[in-house]
Design an enzyme around this catalytic site. Sequence first.
Site, PDB file in Angstrom:
ATOM      1  CG  ASP A   1       0.337  -4.022   2.785  1.00 43.12           C
ATOM      2  OD1 ASP A   1       0.887  -3.490   1.800  1.00 43.12           O
ATOM      3  OD2 ASP A   1      -0.485  -3.417   3.502  1.00 43.12           O
TER       4      ASP A   1
ATOM      5  CB  SER B   1       2.597   1.792   6.335  1.00 41.45           C
ATOM      6  OG  SER B   1       1.336   1.678   6.923  1.00 41.45           O
TER       7      SER B   1
ATOM      8  CG  HIS C   1      -0.609   0.272   2.493  1.00 36.33           C
ATOM      9  ND1 HIS C   1      -0.262  -0.705   3.403  1.00 36.33           N
ATOM     10  CD2 HIS C   1      -0.456   1.446   3.146  1.00 36.33           C
ATOM     11  CE1 HIS C   1       0.080  -0.144   4.542  1.00 36.33           C
ATOM     12  NE2 HIS C   1      -0.028   1.162   4.416  1.00 36.33           N
TER      13      HIS C   1
HETATM   14  N1  ARG Z   1      -4.757   0.349   7.122  1.00 26.44           N
HETATM   15  C1  ARG Z   1      -3.462   0.365   6.529  1.00 26.44           C
HETATM   16  C2  ARG Z   1      -2.641   1.487   7.082  1.00 26.44           C
HETATM   17  O1  ARG Z   1      -3.095   2.553   7.304  1.00 26.44           O
HETATM   18  C3  ARG Z   1      -3.501   0.548   5.057  1.00 26.44           C
HETATM   19  C4  ARG Z   1      -4.102  -0.536   4.329  1.00 26.44           C
HETATM   20  C5  ARG Z   1      -4.311  -0.205   2.889  1.00 26.44           C
HETATM   21  N2  ARG Z   1      -5.284  -1.127   2.357  1.00 26.44           N
HETATM   22  C6  ARG Z   1      -6.528  -0.795   1.995  1.00 26.44           C
HETATM   23  N3  ARG Z   1      -7.360  -1.760   1.724  1.00 26.44           N
HETATM   24  N4  ARG Z   1      -6.938   0.438   1.921  1.00 26.44           N
HETATM   25  O2  ARG Z   1      -1.468   1.395   7.263  1.00 26.44           O
END
Ligand code: ARG
Length: 717
Positions: free
Chosen positions: A223, A653, A88
């Site tokens: 991811d 992330s 992501h």
């Molecule tokens: N929740 C994750 C984060 O903020 C990002 C995931 C991205 N994936 C998605 N399906 N939008 O680090």
Amino acid sequence: MTKIRITLFVLLTSLTFSWAGNPMDEGMWLPSLIGKNEAQMKKQGFKLTAKDIYDINNASLKDAIVSMGGFCTAEIVSDKGLIFTNHHCGYEAIASNSTPENNILDNGFWARTNADEKPIEGLWIRRLVRMEDVSDKIIPQLTGLGERERAAKVNQLGSELSNKAKEGTHYEASVTEFAKGNAYYLLVFERFTDIRLVGAPPQSVGKYGGDTDNWEWPRHTGDFSVFRIYTAKDGKPATYSKDNVPYSPKRFLSVSLKGIKPGDFSMVFGFPGRTNRYESSMGIKLAIDKVNMSIVKNRDIRLKAWKEEMDKDVATKLALSAEYANIANYWKYFIGQTQQLQKLKVYDQKVQQEEQFKTWAKGKPEYENLFTDWEKAYSAYEPYAMHPQYLNQGLFGAHLAPIVLSMTRLESVLKDNKTSEIGQITGNFKANADEVFKDFNLPSDQKIVAQTLLAFYNDIPKNQHPEVIAEILSKFSAGTPEESFKKFAQETYLTSNFSTKERFLKFLENPTYETLTNDWACKYFQSFRKNYITKYNKFVTDFQEVDKKLSRTYIKGLSEMNPSWVQYPDANSTLRVSYGNVQDYDPRDGVHYKYKTTLTGIIEKYKPKDYEFDLPQNFLELYKNKDFGQYADSDGDVTVGFITNNDITGGNSGSPVLNAKGELIGLAFDGNWEAMSGDIVFDKKYKRCINVDIRYVLWCIEKLGGSDLVKELKVVK
Ligand code: ARG
């Protein structure tokens, strides 16, 4: 005093919770001060020393941890500048290199040679060279200054210090504020600007589970994505050139295939963006009652409108995917945060802490009126708090808005008839027209305008409405306001000079003040902007100033109230260390969540043709043949995800999860639903960090992707 302050941040929870003997999992610690945590870290299993984490004289782990574009973290994993981050985090780079004919977002991509790697324009990587506490050089000079003068002074002193620090180097430097201005650090960075995409799994793997699973455990998302840093031949950062060479880093991480079990030490090293652990009870109340749901409601409009169009054809899907994913991510975040703030009774916790502070503050002139002043500031601000949300998350979320609002300067030079400037501005717009309309999708945009206008009309107090609303209701009258707004949007998109590239270019041939200001798109957005700027912005900025000043005083007071408590400052996109352990949890009564997930679990969730749970054909075959190579766990399955109690937030992330010896065991990529209030209060019982296991990452690279990149890594078994 200021030196002590940064090491002695005090959190009132120390009075209400018992920490004695518990491992410390909460905390985003400054790497340069990690020495004070060393004993505790060792108790929890850490086998290295504070100097292995951060050392300015020798290469240390911190040299392998880099900020990716300021929004994510990445880590160097080879002596040729290879870096891992999340899928992501690489999403936009991957999507913008995809076309319907060569759709690497959907199909995945693996460069077979260095020459196949794809340069990503605009992407940069920064390595922290060193950090230095400069509070003593700044804070004493701020006494008695109002908030604005204070900011200006900090700016001036900060530039002096950073200019001096950069002298004679190719580094960049800046002075960054910590704990709302209770401390300042000089940060020196090395910035790399030739960054290339090396590989990514198909998004069905890299985004497996989509928004349904996002922010939740158990999780099965692969991811990760892979990039490489390039430098000039002398090893110094340089802009893209085909003659550049792979970066030869001071330090890179080894990768461990040994696997994990509950209780194992884990350390997450990265660039957490923002936490608000000292938020007041008033702030929590405002978030729950008004602000969060304004964000969710307005984002929801955009998401639905985009999705409808994205489902119609691949080109639209590729154009809108990255923005969709971003907006969806924090749409779900605010839903979760609101729920968990309520469920975990965070407001009540805050009130209780504040009551203790108020008792302590009695008779102390610096602190005794703090909460009275703070409450006053909140009541003055509250009536206007939703207005900017409805603009920024709603009305101005239409792609037409930034196009129209960027005409503000042109409008003024047209009015004054400044011919040469007119030519210059229109020339720039013409040159950028392709870029401006690249992701423009008229059908969804038109819906977004009609619906965000209706939301504003219904939810924002009438006395704050700009005049243009009444004008629209009379000119485009069609029965109900909803129908009238639809009609307005339809006619505007049909005729405006700013809703198609062709009309835009034509307008730029012969722009006049009248054509511009009579354009309904222009009247519409400018009227909302001017209304806000001239009448309401003041309430927001006044509040922000007072809020910041009082937060700063509150944090300072807390540290005086409990001088022995070692605490960390809120996240501010600077490099931090968080340490903890692999740990499972019970999300609710009668339910236990295991610490890891597996390939078998991916197959259990598989739904052919679903946009979130589909899988590539060769994935299914590899699974059927149990072709797991050296990546299988002792139980014959491949571990996909695991959880730890590390304290992380957005910006982390892509961060490496390191074991006791500092070897890479996973990449952190998410938080869990039960602790969505975690940016405000770290809840020990529920807060977990969701990671993708490095063995699954390598399995995806080697088996699924057929790439031999693993050979480049230093793998320990
Ligand atoms: N929740 C994750 C984060 O903020 C990002 C995931 C991205 N994936 C998605 N399906 N939008 O680090």
